[in-house]
Design a protein around this motif. Sequence first.
Motif, PDB file in Angstrom:
ATOM      1  N   MET A 110       5.508   9.378   4.867  1.00  0.00           N
ATOM      2  CA  MET A 110       4.639  10.463   5.283  1.00  0.00           C
ATOM      3  C   MET A 110       5.447  11.745   5.443  1.00  0.00           C
ATOM      4  SD  MET A 110       1.900   9.172   7.987  1.00  0.00           S
ATOM      5  CE  MET A 110       2.634   9.822   9.447  1.00  0.00           C
ATOM      6  N   ARG A 111       6.601  11.612   6.128  1.00  0.00           N
ATOM      7  CA  ARG A 111       7.459  12.782   6.324  1.00  0.00           C
ATOM      8  C   ARG A 111       7.941  13.333   4.985  1.00  0.00           C
ATOM      9  NH1 ARG A 111       9.494   9.882  10.651  1.00  0.00           N
ATOM     10  NH2 ARG A 111      11.290   9.167   9.472  1.00  0.00           N
ATOM     11  N   GLU A 112       8.169  12.405   4.036  1.00  0.00           N
ATOM     12  CA  GLU A 112       8.655  12.841   2.723  1.00  0.00           C
ATOM     13  C   GLU A 112       7.515  13.339   1.835  1.00  0.00           C
ATOM     14  OE1 GLU A 112      10.600   9.334   1.340  1.00  0.00           O
ATOM     15  OE2 GLU A 112      12.408   9.668   2.548  1.00  0.00           O
ATOM     16  N   GLY A 113       6.307  13.319   2.368  1.00  0.00           N
ATOM     17  CA  GLY A 113       5.153  13.809   1.608  1.00  0.00           C
ATOM     18  C   GLY A 113       4.655  12.843   0.557  1.00  0.00           C
ATOM     19  N   LYS A 114       5.065  11.567   0.681  1.00  0.00           N
ATOM     20  CA  LYS A 114       4.652  10.608  -0.342  1.00  0.00           C
ATOM     21  C   LYS A 114       3.446   9.779   0.087  1.00  0.00           C
ATOM     22  CE  LYS A 114       9.245  10.235  -2.298  1.00  0.00           C
ATOM     23  NZ  LYS A 114      10.539   9.726  -1.820  1.00  0.00           N
ATOM     24  N   PHE A 115       3.130   9.866   1.370  1.00  0.00           N
ATOM     25  CA  PHE A 115       1.966   9.117   1.842  1.00  0.00           C
ATOM     26  C   PHE A 115       1.125  10.012   2.730  1.00  0.00           C
ATOM     27  CE2 PHE A 115      -0.520   5.755   3.779  1.00  0.00           C
ATOM     28  CZ  PHE A 115      -0.673   4.865   2.718  1.00  0.00           C
ATOM     29  N   ARG A 116      -0.166  10.069   2.437  1.00  0.00           N
ATOM     30  CA  ARG A 116      -1.066  10.973   3.180  1.00  0.00           C
ATOM     31  C   ARG A 116      -1.158  10.573   4.642  1.00  0.00           C
ATOM     32  NH1 ARG A 116      -4.900  13.879  -0.021  1.00  0.00           N
ATOM     33  NH2 ARG A 116      -5.964  14.235   1.955  1.00  0.00           N
ATOM     34  N   GLU A 117      -1.062  11.572   5.485  1.00  0.00           N
ATOM     35  CA  GLU A 117      -1.123  11.329   6.908  1.00  0.00           C
ATOM     36  C   GLU A 117      -2.503  10.813   7.326  1.00  0.00           C
ATOM     37  OE1 GLU A 117       0.651  14.598   8.908  1.00  0.00           O
ATOM     38  OE2 GLU A 117       0.091  13.829  10.893  1.00  0.00           O
ATOM     39  N   ASP A 118      -3.560  11.458   6.786  1.00  0.00           N
ATOM     40  CA  ASP A 118      -4.915  11.046   7.167  1.00  0.00           C
ATOM     41  C   ASP A 118      -5.175   9.589   6.767  1.00  0.00           C
ATOM     42  OD1 ASP A 118      -4.821  11.780   4.534  1.00  0.00           O
ATOM     43  OD2 ASP A 118      -6.395  13.309   4.647  1.00  0.00           O
ATOM     44  N   VAL A 162       0.821  -1.210   0.000  1.00  0.00           N
ATOM     45  CA  VAL A 162       0.000   0.000   0.000  1.00  0.00           C
ATOM     46  C   VAL A 162       0.860   1.267   0.000  1.00  0.00           C
ATOM     47  CG1 VAL A 162      -0.303   0.307   2.499  1.00  0.00           C
ATOM     48  CG2 VAL A 162      -2.165   0.914   0.937  1.00  0.00           C
ATOM     49  N   GLY A 163       2.121   1.120   0.433  1.00  0.00           N
ATOM     50  CA  GLY A 163       3.035   2.267   0.424  1.00  0.00           C
ATOM     51  C   GLY A 163       3.294   2.783  -0.986  1.00  0.00           C
ATOM     52  N   ASP A 164       3.022   1.952  -1.989  1.00  0.00           N
ATOM     53  CA  ASP A 164       3.257   2.352  -3.371  1.00  0.00           C
ATOM     54  C   ASP A 164       2.011   2.907  -4.044  1.00  0.00           C
ATOM     55  OD1 ASP A 164       5.948   1.577  -3.367  1.00  0.00           O
ATOM     56  OD2 ASP A 164       5.368  -0.520  -3.613  1.00  0.00           O
ATOM     57  N   LEU A 165       0.937   3.070  -3.284  1.00  0.00           N
ATOM     58  CA  LEU A 165      -0.294   3.607  -3.861  1.00  0.00           C
ATOM     59  C   LEU A 165      -0.070   5.065  -4.255  1.00  0.00           C
ATOM     60  CD1 LEU A 165      -3.212   2.507  -4.239  1.00  0.00           C
ATOM     61  CD2 LEU A 165      -3.809   3.729  -2.142  1.00  0.00           C
TER      62      LEU A 165
END
Length: 456
Positions: free
Chosen positions: A293-301, A246-249
């Motif tokens: 998330m920190r790198e802005g590649k995965f939404r925090e919400d 899911v990290g690659d979504l």
Amino acid sequence: MPDRRHILLVDDEDSFRMHLARLFMRKGYDVTDVRTGEEALKAVSEDYFDVVLLDIVLPDIDGVEVLRRIRSENPNLQVIMMTGNATVQNAIASMKLGAYDYLTKPFDLEELSILIERACEISALRREHQLMRRELDRHLQFTEFIARDDKTLAVLKLVDKVAPTDSTVLITGETGTGKELIARAIHEKSPRRGKPWIVINCSAIPEALLESEMFGYEKGAFTGAIKDKSGLIEMANTGTLFLDEVGDLPPSLQIKLLRVLETGEYRPVGSTRTLRANVRIIAATNRDLRRLMREGKFREDLYYRLNVIHIHVPPLRERPKDIPVLVDYFMKKTCARVGKCVRKIEPKALQRLYHYHWPGNVRELENVIERAIILATGDTISIADLPLDLWQYQEQAVSVDENDKSLAAVEKEHILRILRETGGNKAQAARILGITKKTLYAKLRKYGMFAPEESG
Ligand SMILES: Nc1ncnc2c1ncn2[C@@H]1O[C@H](COP(=O)(O)OP(=O)(O)OP(=O)(O)O)[C@@H](O)[C@H]1O
Ligand SMILES: [Mg+2]
């Protein structure tokens, strides 16, 4: 409520066929009646029947040929043959082709009723048997998650706790640790078992396709969309949707997935309709979502929505007690598959497996065992059947701090280098270092490097 029995009547003699149809409808059967062999074959390919009542003399195809084709396509369907000019040959041919029975016109309607009733029972039993088989196969396909170490037993306890709920689960862990197996175990232990289990690998499908794969599309949504297509979410309806990697979504889909998690709603590509999803979502990743998330590649919400329940599957090197049981399990499994009887493993070889650092985790262990069984001569896996990397010293596992200039650090680095040069051969390394093997082991232990006492 038992479902209604469905009879197919095939006879070109209209008044006789109608008469039978009325009779059986009155008895509570569903009846479809056709005149020709072609129509009969079409009917059985399109609808479900319990019994076919088939005349041997038909205007187009010979009844015996129709019987043959029906039986080859639908072996569970019972066929009763009828004929006006009974010949022994016809009867024998039909029975050989698997007809349930054979009636000669004119026949007693009571006799026919009993035959039909019995054939329906057989048909129902066969169907039930087939369903059970399928259920059984599904069970056998699903691999059991083997666990002995406290760490993995704790994971399984958590699985038991979350399975009965509908909450979203996030499974993390290195590659090959068994994340998918855990996800599947949750599904199998949940009330959704027996319902669809659908896997979407978010990293394997190109971004452009992923959205329509997941959510489906409407006719005309893009070139080539010639009719509506339902997405995997819809196919997973009432069941479980497993979002692997899911990290690659991609970000555009992260927001759509978030909407599904928050409201249960989504829209097929090119559609104005909003659909509702009834799925349990389990996601897995071997990537560090917090970092993404920190790198802005995965939404925090999205992260917090997925992470309602978090299951971490530890790497194999952190749960060494699983190794012997897994080895045993994979040996049995591989032996059965390759048809070779290798039942034992040398203690030294097992020890080597026990202390290796397993960067590829359980998947790597499975491959190592498979290879060893193929290479093994006789019924025992020996250390020579293991791949060379396992012989070499665990470089990745033991690191040397570059800035540490203490004598101990230098000694540690030197020992490591010699071990590497000797391919992990400790007797040779000890000779080069000018110390006894016993001293070498003591030093290895002192520096936190694995050092099994070995006899050779
Ligand atoms: N505890 C276990 N018992 C039996 N088989 C296991 C176990 N753990 C893993 N396996 C087997 O190891 C292989 C890898 O497992 P799985 O695909 O579940 O790992 P994964 O964590 O999803 O890996 P990746 O991150 O590469 O997708 C599979 O063949 C699986 O059947
Ligand atoms: Mg996986």
